[in-house]
Write a protein that holds these residues in place. Structure first.
Motif, PDB file in Angstrom:
ATOM      1  N   ASP A  98       0.809  -1.218   0.000  1.00 12.85           N
ATOM      2  CA  ASP A  98       0.000   0.000   0.000  1.00 12.85           C
ATOM      3  C   ASP A  98       0.842   1.269   0.000  1.00 12.85           C
ATOM      4  O   ASP A  98       0.323   2.359   0.230  1.00 12.85           O
ATOM      5  N   THR A 103       1.581   2.138  -5.540  1.00 16.38           N
ATOM      6  CA  THR A 103       0.218   2.087  -6.037  1.00 16.38           C
ATOM      7  C   THR A 103      -0.530   3.383  -5.765  1.00 16.38           C
ATOM      8  O   THR A 103      -0.303   4.033  -4.754  1.00 16.38           O
ATOM      9  N   VAL A 105      -4.048   5.274  -4.920  1.00 10.35           N
ATOM     10  CA  VAL A 105      -5.256   4.935  -4.184  1.00 10.35           C
ATOM     11  C   VAL A 105      -6.340   5.966  -4.466  1.00 10.35           C
ATOM     12  O   VAL A 105      -6.043   7.091  -4.872  1.00 10.35           O
ATOM     13  N   ASP A 110      -5.694   6.730   2.464  1.00 15.03           N
ATOM     14  CA  ASP A 110      -5.458   5.285   2.518  1.00 15.03           C
ATOM     15  C   ASP A 110      -4.039   4.912   2.096  1.00 15.03           C
ATOM     16  O   ASP A 110      -3.643   3.758   2.227  1.00 15.03           O
ATOM     17  N   GLU A 112      -0.005   4.666   2.187  1.00 12.31           N
ATOM     18  CA  GLU A 112       0.969   4.484   3.261  1.00 12.31           C
ATOM     19  C   GLU A 112       2.344   4.948   2.808  1.00 12.31           C
ATOM     20  O   GLU A 112       2.649   4.933   1.619  1.00 12.31           O
TER      21      GLU A 112
END
Length: 138
Positions: A98, A103, A105, A110, A112
């Motif tokens: 995450d 990635t 989001v 959300d 990290e």
């Protein structure tokens, strides 16, 4: 005027040592971070965002902007668009699934900042043991 002259003038006017430039272009493209080195080896860093991408991906807009700005502080991509570091992407998917450098989001809250990204941007001085391997760097 040259980018170096513009940078020097703005630094003097704003009474700062460094400036991060963010450009939004009204055209198609893929966002990126770039470092411009002047004739006297001064580095000017900036992020370029494309208006159509931001509008088309409104849900991931903040995530994209955060990701690119983190590059200005030393964060590295974990994904491998050019096939140069396939092992790093595989390890990052396992270790930091995450992480904002791997990635995008829909809600930036959300996202990290994993241990390696925290190290890369100077939030910690401890290189994660799992990233101090040949697989991470190949």
């Amino acid at each position: 005027s040259s980018p170096d002259e513009m940078d020097s003038s703005l630094k003097k006017e704003m009474n700062v040592n460094k400036i991060a430039y963010l450009f939004v272009l009204n055209k198609e493209g893929r966002s990126y971070k770039y470092s411009y080195v002047t004739d006297d080896s001064k580095k000017i860093e900036f992020c370029v965002f494309f208006d159509d991408t931001i509008k088309a991906n409104a849900n991931t807009c903040c995530s994209t902007i955060s990701h690119e700005i983190l590059h200005l502080f030393g964060a590295e991509d974990f994904y491998d668009p050019y096939g140069e570091m396939p092992q790093r992407e595989k390890l990052a998917e396992q270790l930091y699934p995450d992480d904002i450098m791997l990635t995008l989001v829909n809600n930036v809250n959300d996202a990290e900042i994993g241990a390696y990204t925290a190290y890369a941007i100077g939030w910690t001085d401890i290189l994660p043991e799992e990233c101090d391997t040949e697989n991470w760097w190949n």
